[in-house]
Structures are given as structure tokens and as C-alpha cells.
Motif scaffolding. Structure first.
Motif, PDB file in Angstrom:
ATOM      1  N   GLY A  86       0.789  -1.223   0.000  1.00 52.44           N
ATOM      2  CA  GLY A  86       0.000   0.000   0.000  1.00 52.44           C
ATOM      3  C   GLY A  86       0.821   1.273   0.000  1.00 52.44           C
ATOM      4  N   LYS A  87       2.084   1.190   0.394  1.00 55.44           N
ATOM      5  CA  LYS A  87       2.924   2.386   0.420  1.00 55.44           C
ATOM      6  C   LYS A  87       3.289   2.847  -0.984  1.00 55.44           C
ATOM      7  CE  LYS A  87       7.269   4.173   2.331  1.00 55.44           C
ATOM      8  NZ  LYS A  87       8.458   3.848   3.171  1.00 55.44           N
ATOM      9  N   THR A  88       3.653   1.906  -1.847  1.00 52.74           N
ATOM     10  CA  THR A  88       4.140   2.237  -3.192  1.00 52.74           C
ATOM     11  C   THR A  88       3.152   1.890  -4.296  1.00 52.74           C
ATOM     12  OG1 THR A  88       5.147   0.065  -3.504  1.00 52.74           O
ATOM     13  CG2 THR A  88       6.495   1.756  -2.407  1.00 52.74           C
ATOM     14  N   LEU A  89       2.106   1.149  -3.969  1.00 54.43           N
ATOM     15  CA  LEU A  89       1.189   0.530  -4.938  1.00 54.43           C
ATOM     16  C   LEU A  89       1.896  -0.526  -5.781  1.00 54.43           C
ATOM     17  CD1 LEU A  89      -1.128   3.437  -6.202  1.00 54.43           C
ATOM     18  CD2 LEU A  89      -1.341   1.984  -4.176  1.00 54.43           C
ATOM     19  N   GLY A  90       3.058  -0.947  -5.339  1.00 50.33           N
ATOM     20  CA  GLY A  90       3.732  -2.066  -6.001  1.00 50.33           C
ATOM     21  C   GLY A  90       2.914  -3.331  -5.824  1.00 50.33           C
ATOM     22  N   SER A  91       2.827  -4.117  -6.903  1.00 56.81           N
ATOM     23  CA  SER A  91       2.044  -5.351  -6.853  1.00 56.81           C
ATOM     24  C   SER A  91       2.686  -6.419  -7.707  1.00 56.81           C
ATOM     25  CB  SER A  91       0.617  -5.094  -7.343  1.00 56.81           C
ATOM     26  OG  SER A  91      -0.157  -6.275  -7.290  1.00 56.81           O
ATOM     27  N   GLY A  92       2.569  -7.654  -7.272  1.00 59.26           N
ATOM     28  CA  GLY A  92       3.025  -8.792  -8.056  1.00 59.26           C
ATOM     29  C   GLY A  92       1.995  -9.887  -7.997  1.00 59.26           C
ATOM     30  N   ALA A  93       1.826 -10.604  -9.114  1.00 66.49           N
ATOM     31  CA  ALA A  93       0.822 -11.663  -9.161  1.00 66.49           C
ATOM     32  C   ALA A  93       1.257 -12.762 -10.120  1.00 66.49           C
ATOM     33  CB  ALA A  93      -0.536 -11.104  -9.597  1.00 66.49           C
ATOM     34  N   ASN A 102       4.434 -22.303  -2.611  1.00 69.30           N
ATOM     35  CA  ASN A 102       4.069 -21.004  -2.035  1.00 69.30           C
ATOM     36  C   ASN A 102       3.987 -19.936  -3.114  1.00 69.30           C
ATOM     37  OD1 ASN A 102       6.049 -22.242   0.465  1.00 69.30           O
ATOM     38  ND2 ASN A 102       4.001 -21.541   0.995  1.00 69.30           N
ATOM     39  N   PRO A 103       2.911 -19.944  -3.886  1.00 68.96           N
ATOM     40  CA  PRO A 103       2.786 -18.972  -4.982  1.00 68.96           C
ATOM     41  C   PRO A 103       2.782 -17.523  -4.522  1.00 68.96           C
ATOM     42  CG  PRO A 103       0.756 -20.229  -4.689  1.00 68.96           C
ATOM     43  CD  PRO A 103       1.796 -20.914  -3.887  1.00 68.96           C
ATOM     44  N   VAL A 104       2.400 -17.246  -3.261  1.00 74.13           N
ATOM     45  CA  VAL A 104       2.431 -15.859  -2.785  1.00 74.13           C
ATOM     46  C   VAL A 104       3.851 -15.312  -2.796  1.00 74.13           C
ATOM     47  CG1 VAL A 104       2.677 -16.364  -0.302  1.00 74.13           C
ATOM     48  CG2 VAL A 104       1.527 -14.259  -1.048  1.00 74.13           C
ATOM     49  N   SER A 105       4.832 -16.162  -2.509  1.00 77.57           N
ATOM     50  CA  SER A 105       6.224 -15.706  -2.531  1.00 77.57           C
ATOM     51  C   SER A 105       6.718 -15.501  -3.956  1.00 77.57           C
ATOM     52  CB  SER A 105       7.115 -16.704  -1.791  1.00 77.57           C
ATOM     53  OG  SER A 105       6.793 -16.719  -0.407  1.00 77.57           O
ATOM     54  N   LEU A 106       6.203 -16.290  -4.891  1.00 76.53           N
ATOM     55  CA  LEU A 106       6.529 -16.063  -6.300  1.00 76.53           C
ATOM     56  C   LEU A 106       5.905 -14.748  -6.766  1.00 76.53           C
ATOM     57  CD1 LEU A 106       7.851 -17.048  -8.897  1.00 76.53           C
ATOM     58  CD2 LEU A 106       5.781 -18.379  -9.378  1.00 76.53           C
ATOM     59  N   VAL A 110       7.774 -11.442  -8.371  1.00 74.94           N
ATOM     60  CA  VAL A 110       7.373 -10.713  -9.579  1.00 74.94           C
ATOM     61  C   VAL A 110       7.367  -9.209  -9.291  1.00 74.94           C
ATOM     62  CG1 VAL A 110       5.469 -10.271 -11.185  1.00 74.94           C
ATOM     63  CG2 VAL A 110       6.029 -12.624 -10.540  1.00 74.94           C
ATOM     64  N   MET A 111       6.840  -8.832  -8.141  1.00 75.72           N
ATOM     65  CA  MET A 111       6.774  -7.417  -7.761  1.00 75.72           C
ATOM     66  C   MET A 111       8.168  -6.814  -7.598  1.00 75.72           C
ATOM     67  SD  MET A 111       4.918  -5.688  -4.413  1.00 75.72           S
ATOM     68  CE  MET A 111       6.060  -6.432  -3.236  1.00 75.72           C
ATOM     69  N   GLU A 112       9.061  -7.562  -6.963  1.00 83.13           N
ATOM     70  CA  GLU A 112      10.348  -6.990  -6.567  1.00 83.13           C
ATOM     71  C   GLU A 112      11.468  -7.214  -7.578  1.00 83.13           C
ATOM     72  OE1 GLU A 112       9.742  -7.178  -1.716  1.00 83.13           O
ATOM     73  OE2 GLU A 112      10.930  -8.749  -2.687  1.00 83.13           O
ATOM     74  N   LYS A 113      11.323  -8.206  -8.457  1.00 80.35           N
ATOM     75  CA  LYS A 113      12.433  -8.559  -9.346  1.00 80.35           C
ATOM     76  C   LYS A 113      12.126  -8.375 -10.832  1.00 80.35           C
ATOM     77  CE  LYS A 113      14.085 -12.081  -6.068  1.00 80.35           C
ATOM     78  NZ  LYS A 113      15.325 -11.400  -5.633  1.00 80.35           N
ATOM     79  N   ARG A 122       3.234 -20.900 -18.101  1.00 80.47           N
ATOM     80  CA  ARG A 122       4.616 -21.302 -18.367  1.00 80.47           C
ATOM     81  C   ARG A 122       5.602 -20.182 -18.040  1.00 80.47           C
ATOM     82  NH1 ARG A 122       7.508 -20.698 -23.198  1.00 80.47           N
ATOM     83  NH2 ARG A 122       9.378 -22.014 -23.339  1.00 80.47           N
ATOM     84  N   GLY A 123       5.220 -18.937 -18.364  1.00 81.88           N
ATOM     85  CA  GLY A 123       6.116 -17.820 -18.099  1.00 81.88           C
ATOM     86  C   GLY A 123       6.391 -17.634 -16.624  1.00 81.88           C
ATOM     87  N   ALA A 124       5.363 -17.823 -15.793  1.00 82.95           N
ATOM     88  CA  ALA A 124       5.546 -17.701 -14.349  1.00 82.95           C
ATOM     89  C   ALA A 124       6.456 -18.793 -13.830  1.00 82.95           C
ATOM     90  CB  ALA A 124       4.191 -17.749 -13.648  1.00 82.95           C
ATOM     91  N   ASN A 125       6.287 -20.015 -14.352  1.00 86.27           N
ATOM     92  CA  ASN A 125       7.152 -21.110 -13.911  1.00 86.27           C
ATOM     93  C   ASN A 125       8.582 -20.937 -14.399  1.00 86.27           C
ATOM     94  OD1 ASN A 125       4.334 -22.886 -13.651  1.00 86.27           O
ATOM     95  ND2 ASN A 125       5.971 -23.544 -12.282  1.00 86.27           N
ATOM     96  N   LEU A 126       8.756 -20.406 -15.613  1.00 86.75           N
ATOM     97  CA  LEU A 126      10.103 -20.119 -16.096  1.00 86.75           C
ATOM     98  C   LEU A 126      10.780 -19.069 -15.227  1.00 86.75           C
ATOM     99  CD1 LEU A 126       9.571 -20.062 -19.981  1.00 86.75           C
ATOM    100  CD2 LEU A 126      10.876 -21.748 -18.656  1.00 86.75           C
ATOM    101  N   PHE A 127      10.023 -18.056 -14.817  1.00 87.21           N
ATOM    102  CA  PHE A 127      10.566 -17.036 -13.928  1.00 87.21           C
ATOM    103  C   PHE A 127      10.969 -17.653 -12.594  1.00 87.21           C
ATOM    104  CE2 PHE A 127       9.533 -13.895 -10.533  1.00 87.21           C
ATOM    105  CZ  PHE A 127      10.658 -13.088 -10.701  1.00 87.21           C
ATOM    106  N   ALA A 128      10.123 -18.537 -12.068  1.00 88.20           N
ATOM    107  CA  ALA A 128      10.459 -19.212 -10.808  1.00 88.20           C
ATOM    108  C   ALA A 128      11.781 -19.969 -10.935  1.00 88.20           C
ATOM    109  CB  ALA A 128       9.340 -20.163 -10.406  1.00 88.20           C
ATOM    110  N   ASP A 129      11.965 -20.650 -12.063  1.00 90.12           N
ATOM    111  CA  ASP A 129      13.225 -21.368 -12.298  1.00 90.12           C
ATOM    112  C   ASP A 129      14.397 -20.400 -12.359  1.00 90.12           C
ATOM    113  OD1 ASP A 129      11.837 -23.753 -12.423  1.00 90.12           O
ATOM    114  OD2 ASP A 129      11.766 -23.805 -14.616  1.00 90.12           O
TER     115      ASP A 129
END
Length: 313
Positions: A86-93, A102-106, A110-113, A122-129
Motif C-alpha cells: 500500500g505504500k508504493t502501490l507495487g504489486s506482483g501476481a 508457495n505462490p504468494v512468494s513467487l 514478480v513485484m520486486e524482481k 509457463r512464463g511464471a514457472n520459467l521465472f520461478a526457475d
């Protein structure tokens, strides 16, 4: 700087929770609320608190998020999650993710990296890798109870909200918090609805629908019939009424009632404002929820139920 009263509220899904799961559902949200509040008690921020609380529920097989997730029509797990600062309106999903406990940590990664808000499939899983996030065999995310229920209900009747409201398991989990600096955050995570179409994405990972956080108004996490929540952008709608001066509980009740009247959808919400005002409201038969403020744990399952216990003796 004036220090605020930290508060955390969590939910374990709004639906017709059967008696055989009710005790475990309440115990699960109480554990998650304690875990999240311990972060705030140590001076941690709201973002860390909601992630910790949601991870706790993702690891609890009674809920439909991470471990315990439901299966789609092909018998696969597809996970969705969102987190918002809520401070920055930064969001990741992330949406339609496989093999992540733990998809919340993924979503937070996304938000921070990345420069994006939402990664899917597939793109989300590739990012996780790419960031070295551990994967797990799908079988470890599915309980024997879910496999039995999936076999019984191999057809999800699209467009029948009554079926959803009364029978379908959808223990989406979520958390909202305000820390001692007045910063708010939200997180929501789910495995979706049993026998959903392959690739179906509900409200949970969609900013403004499954969750929203803004230091100017508050933080919300939603649960319930995803398509209905999407149609009314429920999380942002509630905060709009907060911005117009409505009390937290009144705003939640008004928007849930509007969703029921406008699109025949049922659900539940938790919210907290930067001043520490909070609410947990739902229009389904039950919703497991818990909140901690001033070292007091509040929790409930039935409509109008509000139980209390001292957190630290």
C-alpha cells in the motif's frame, strides 16, 4: 513519527465449509493470524506479515492454496496469487502456476524482481526457475480428500452460482495488515474452483478484484465466486467507499450486497485501514477468519460470530 497500532486479519475462504472441516479451518486461520502478527510484533512491515500469514495457510492442507489445492477438469493443479504494497502501490501476481508450494512468494518476487505485475502459466514457472525458486511434485500439493471429491464432481456447472455458493470447495486464503508505520498490504492465494476449465483465472491474482492495498484508504483481500468478484472489482470498490467516509464493516457489507444483487454472486472480504479499523464480512454460509489487535485474537466461522482469546498470557 507516530507509531500506529499493528493489526492483521486473515481469511481461509468463504463457502459452505462442512462440519468435518470447520474446526481445522478455524484453527488454520488462527495459526496464520498469530504467525503474521508475530512479524508485526517484532517491528516487521505489513508486506512481510501478509506473506508470512498466507504462506502458513498455503502449507496447511485444509485450505485450497498451495498444499491442498483443488484440481481442474484435467486433474491438474493451477495456482493463483497476488501481493500488494500500500505504500508504493507495487504489486506482483501469478496465475495458472504449477509445482510451486508457495505462490504468494513467487508473486512477491514478480513485484520486486521484474518490471511487470502479472506473470501467467509457463512464463511464471520459467521465472520461478530463473530465480532458483524450488518446485515440488504436483502430487504433494493434492490431498487424498481432494482426489476423492474430484472423482465425484468431474463436471463443474458453469454459470450456476447456487452450486458454487452451497457446495463447491474454494478455500481461497488471504491476509491484510497495517504495521506500526501505518503502511498496509494485502495478499491472496488460491487453487481456484474444483473442476474449473484448464487455464481459468478467477479474481484472486487480479489487482483490484482479489486484492488491493493503498495507504490512502486501506487493504482488502477477497474470496468467493471469482467471476462475480471480477465483474464488480470488489476489492477496489470497497476501498472507494472507505475513501468516501464509510466505516470498514459498512463498506464491506454494502459492496457484498451489491455484488449479490447485481450479479448474484456470494463471497467474503477482510479489510484493514491505515488507522487500524478492520472488518471480516461474508454472504456465504461460512467463512473462516481471524484477526489480531492489541494482543487479542478474534476469530469466527458463522455469520455474526466473533470469538475472543488473549494472544499472550
Amino acid at each position: 513519527m507516530i507509531k500506529m497500532k499493528p493489526v492483521i486479519v486473515v481469511h481461509g475462504g468463504a463457502w459452505a465449509i462442512p462440519d468435518e472441516l470447520s474446526r481445522a479451518s478455524v484453527d488454520g486461520v488462527k495459526t496464520a493470524a498469530r504467525e503474521g502478527f508475530s512479524v508485526l510484533k517484532r517491528g516487521g512491515n505489513a508486506l512481510d506479515a501478509v506473506e508470512s500469514a498466507v504462506r502458513t495457510m498455503e502449507d496447511d492442507t485444509v485450505f485450497d492454496a498451495g498444499h491442498g489445492s483443488v484440481l481442474n477438469t484435467d486433474g491438474e493443479v493451477e495456482l493463483d496469487a497476488i501481493i500488494m504494497d500500500g505504500k508504493t502501490l507495487g504489486s506482483g501476481a501469478v496465475s495458472s502456476v504449477k509445482n510451486i508450494a508457495n505462490p504468494v512468494s513467487l508473486a512477491r518476487a514478480v513485484m520486486e524482481k521484474t518490471n511487470h505485475v502479472l506473470l501467467t502459466g509457463r512464463g511464471a514457472n520459467l521465472f520461478a526457475d530463473s530465480i532458483g525458486m524450488a518446485t515440488v511434485p504436483t502430487d504433494t500439493l493434492v490431498t487424498e480428500y481432494e482426489r476423492r471429491e474430484w472423482e465425484k464432481q468431474k463436471t463443474y456447472l458453469t454459470g450456476v452460482n447456487e452450486l458454487f455458493n452451497s457446495q463447491c470447495a474454494h478455500d481461497t486464503v488471504g491476509a491484510v495488515a497495517v504495521d506500526s508505520n501505518g503502511n498496509v498490504a494485502c495478499a491472496t492465494s488460491t487453487g481456484g474452483i474444483r473442476n474449473k476449465m484448464v487455464g481459468r483465472v478467477g479474481d484472486s491474482p487480479i489487482i483490484g478484484s482479489g486484492g488491493y492495498a493503498d495507504n490512502l484508504s486501506g487493504a482488502v483481500s477477497c474470496t468467493g465466486h471469482g467471476e462475480s468478484i471480477l465483474k464488480v472489482t470488489l476489492a477496489r470498490l470497497i476501498l472507494l467507499h472507505i475513501e468516501q467516509g464509510k466505516a470498514a464493516a459498512d463498506a464491506a457489507q454494502m459492496c457484498l450486497r451489491y455484488m449479490k444483487e447485481r450479479v448474484c454472486g456470494a463471497g467474503g472480504v477482510i479489510l484493514v485501514t491505515p488507522s487500524g479499523e478492520w472488518a471480516a464480512q461474508f454472504t456465504t454460509e461460512r467463512m473462516a477468519w481471524a484477526a489480531v489487535e492489541d494482543d487479542v485474537l478474534w476469530y469466527g466461522l458463522e455469520p455474526d460470530e466473533r470469538c475472543k482469546e488473549q494472544l499472550f498470557q
